[in-house]
Write a protein that holds these residues in place. Structure first.
Motif, mmCIF file in Angstrom:
data_model
loop_
_atom_site.group_PDB
_atom_site.id
_atom_site.type_symbol
_atom_site.label_atom_id
_atom_site.label_comp_id
_atom_site.label_asym_id
_atom_site.label_seq_id
_atom_site.Cartn_x
_atom_site.Cartn_y
_atom_site.Cartn_z
ATOM 1 N N ASP A 19 -18.975 1.579 -3.893
ATOM 2 C CA ASP A 19 -18.430 0.975 -5.072
ATOM 3 C C ASP A 19 -17.172 1.162 -5.154
ATOM 4 O O ASP A 19 -16.514 2.104 -5.448
ATOM 5 C CB ASP A 19 -19.205 1.648 -6.277
ATOM 6 N N PRO A 20 -16.142 0.186 -5.554
ATOM 7 C CA PRO A 20 -14.740 0.402 -5.586
ATOM 8 C C PRO A 20 -14.187 0.823 -6.818
ATOM 9 O O PRO A 20 -13.073 1.253 -6.748
ATOM 10 C CB PRO A 20 -14.172 -1.387 -5.625
ATOM 11 N N GLN A 54 1.394 -1.717 7.703
ATOM 12 C CA GLN A 54 0.691 -0.374 7.404
ATOM 13 C C GLN A 54 0.028 -0.125 6.060
ATOM 14 O O GLN A 54 0.469 -0.632 5.030
ATOM 15 C CB GLN A 54 1.906 0.669 7.554
ATOM 16 N N PRO A 55 -1.073 0.310 6.243
ATOM 17 C CA PRO A 55 -1.971 0.698 4.634
ATOM 18 C C PRO A 55 -1.183 1.631 3.729
ATOM 19 O O PRO A 55 -0.332 2.370 4.511
ATOM 20 C CB PRO A 55 -3.328 1.489 5.353
ATOM 21 N N MET A 61 -0.124 -9.599 2.505
ATOM 22 C CA MET A 61 -1.103 -8.978 1.960
ATOM 23 C C MET A 61 -1.288 -7.593 2.760
ATOM 24 O O MET A 61 -1.131 -7.477 3.968
ATOM 25 C CB MET A 61 -2.740 -9.716 2.333
ATOM 26 N N VAL A 62 -1.378 -6.611 1.782
ATOM 27 C CA VAL A 62 -1.246 -5.194 2.496
ATOM 28 C C VAL A 62 -2.499 -4.720 1.807
ATOM 29 O O VAL A 62 -2.668 -4.413 0.532
ATOM 30 C CB VAL A 62 -0.085 -4.592 2.191
ATOM 31 N N PRO A 63 -3.379 -3.926 2.667
ATOM 32 C CA PRO A 63 -4.540 -3.104 1.972
ATOM 33 C C PRO A 63 -3.867 -1.797 1.156
ATOM 34 O O PRO A 63 -3.048 -1.113 1.924
ATOM 35 C CB PRO A 63 -5.251 -2.333 3.099
ATOM 36 N N VAL A 64 -4.062 -1.694 0.109
ATOM 37 C CA VAL A 64 -3.720 -0.321 -0.813
ATOM 38 C C VAL A 64 -4.826 0.310 -1.334
ATOM 39 O O VAL A 64 -5.682 -0.454 -2.052
ATOM 40 C CB VAL A 64 -2.652 -1.067 -1.900
ATOM 41 N N VAL A 112 -12.347 1.600 -0.927
ATOM 42 C CA VAL A 112 -12.273 0.310 -0.717
ATOM 43 C C VAL A 112 -10.919 -0.078 -1.070
ATOM 44 O O VAL A 112 -10.126 0.195 -2.004
ATOM 45 C CB VAL A 112 -13.221 -0.468 -1.792
ATOM 46 N N PRO A 113 -10.091 -1.111 -0.061
ATOM 47 C CA PRO A 113 -8.858 -1.228 -0.514
ATOM 48 C C PRO A 113 -8.560 -2.052 -1.367
ATOM 49 O O PRO A 113 -9.345 -3.288 -1.782
ATOM 50 C CB PRO A 113 -8.265 -1.640 0.956
ATOM 51 N N ARG A 114 -7.496 -2.053 -1.990
ATOM 52 C CA ARG A 114 -6.990 -3.206 -2.882
ATOM 53 C C ARG A 114 -6.072 -4.046 -2.030
ATOM 54 O O ARG A 114 -5.455 -3.646 -1.212
ATOM 55 C CB ARG A 114 -6.222 -2.831 -4.163
ATOM 56 N N LEU A 115 -6.336 -5.422 -2.207
ATOM 57 C CA LEU A 115 -5.944 -6.424 -1.573
ATOM 58 C C LEU A 115 -4.380 -7.048 -2.152
ATOM 59 O O LEU A 115 -4.614 -7.875 -2.877
ATOM 60 C CB LEU A 115 -6.727 -7.593 -0.850
#
Length: 306
Positions: free
Chosen positions: A53-54, A100-101, A219-222, A228-231
């Motif tokens: 669950d994000p 980089q994340p 786009m970077v996964p944060v 769950v990453p925020r895009l």
């Protein structure tokens, strides 16, 4: 003088696509028009088959009591600062390099809200507008200058499991738009973290971003509170007012296509044409075949949105 299409800020009763859920209203052009209805969400929501669950808090907070947080003492900053003192992403990937994340401080952190390691979670900071394009349906553009490295918006929607993603895609017709994106992150031990997001029915302003072979967004996964990453989409260069915002659906910063790439897939299906207009346009939208059938091997490296 009558309002023209070149004057998107002419006085009108503007529709806010974001329904008041963002820091700033997101207007629509032309007046009186609008995209098909959808449910707005500023951040991810759990959809069918999601592994996590994000909205669930999974990361412990740092114990920093002064701003800004510093790499080393701060548990959220693994190696170095993610942002500079102007809230710009410090390291912008290019070409074949990988982004980089980023880990931001979260709600459990003891650092103050003004900590500079809190950027994406603050939401929209620049005025954006959904507008009707000539060939690509609805698009998204900036209404003010956006400096390189600044956060622009997220690509948010339902977080899905792999089987649900394939079910939805296989039920689509050639005339349906596909908003699903697959993000695959390669971690240090060789494992691959997959995140599938679909903003078709529940999503945010990012669902209106079109593809470009020479995009102005990266786009970077944060990650903030959840695994769950925020895009998050950052300006890859300085962006001018009224410039359309775009990113590479393949997940690469610049879309490198093989010269032997064909207009038809192996099953004879026609690929969707690309109308980005870039000088180095690949002619077709990126294609991720793994979303249409179960992958033969785990850890497929391609990323994509068809």
């Amino acid at each position: 003088m009558a309002a023209s299409e070149e004057d998107p800020e002419a006085p009108t009763e503007e529709l806010d696509i974001a329904c008041g859920l963002e820091n700033l209203p997101v207007s629509v052009w032309p007046p009186g028009a609008g995209p098909e209805p959808f449910q707005y969400t500023p951040s991810h929501v759990a959809g069918p088959g999601a592994d996590a669950d994000p909205a669930q808090l999974t990361f412990p907070g740092c114990t920093c009591r002064s701003a800004p947080c510093r790499p080393g003492p701060c548990s959220c900053l693994r190696h170095e600062d993610s942002y500079d003192d102007r809230s710009r992403l410090r390291h912008m990937a290019s070409g074949a390099q990988c982004a980089q994340p980023v880990f931001e401080c979260n709600v459990l952190c003891q650092c103050p809200d003004r900590c500079r390691n809190r950027v994406v979670q603050r939401g929209l900071q620049f005025r954006l507008q959904v507008f009707k394009t000539e060939q690509k349906g609805w698009g998204l553009r900036a209404l003010e200058c956006i400096p390189k490295g600044r956060f622009v918006c997220e690509y948010a929607g339902e977080v899905l499991g792999g089987s649900e993603v394939r079910r939805r895609i296989q039920s689509q017709t050639i005339h349906d738009s596909n908003y699903i994106i697959a993000v695959r992150e390669h971690v240090w031990n060789g494992q691959v973290i997959e995140t599938f997001v679909d903003p078709a029915h529940i999503g945010n302003v990012g669902r209106f971003l079109n593809h470009s072979c020479e995009p102005n967004l990266l786009m970077v996964p944060v990650r903030t509170d959840s695994m769950v990453p925020r895009l998050a989409l950052f300006a890859a260069r300085d962006i001018l007012p009224l410039e359309e915002l775009s990113y590479d659906y393949s997940g690469r910063f610049l879309n490198r296509m093989d010269c032997e790439d064909q207009a038809r897939l192996d099953d004879g299906t026609l690929r969707k044409p690309c109308y980005c207009g870039a000088q180095a346009c690949a002619a077709f939208l990126p294609y991720d075949g793994s979303l249409y059938c179960p992958p033969e091997k785990p850890g497929v490296s391609e990323e994509g949105k068809v």
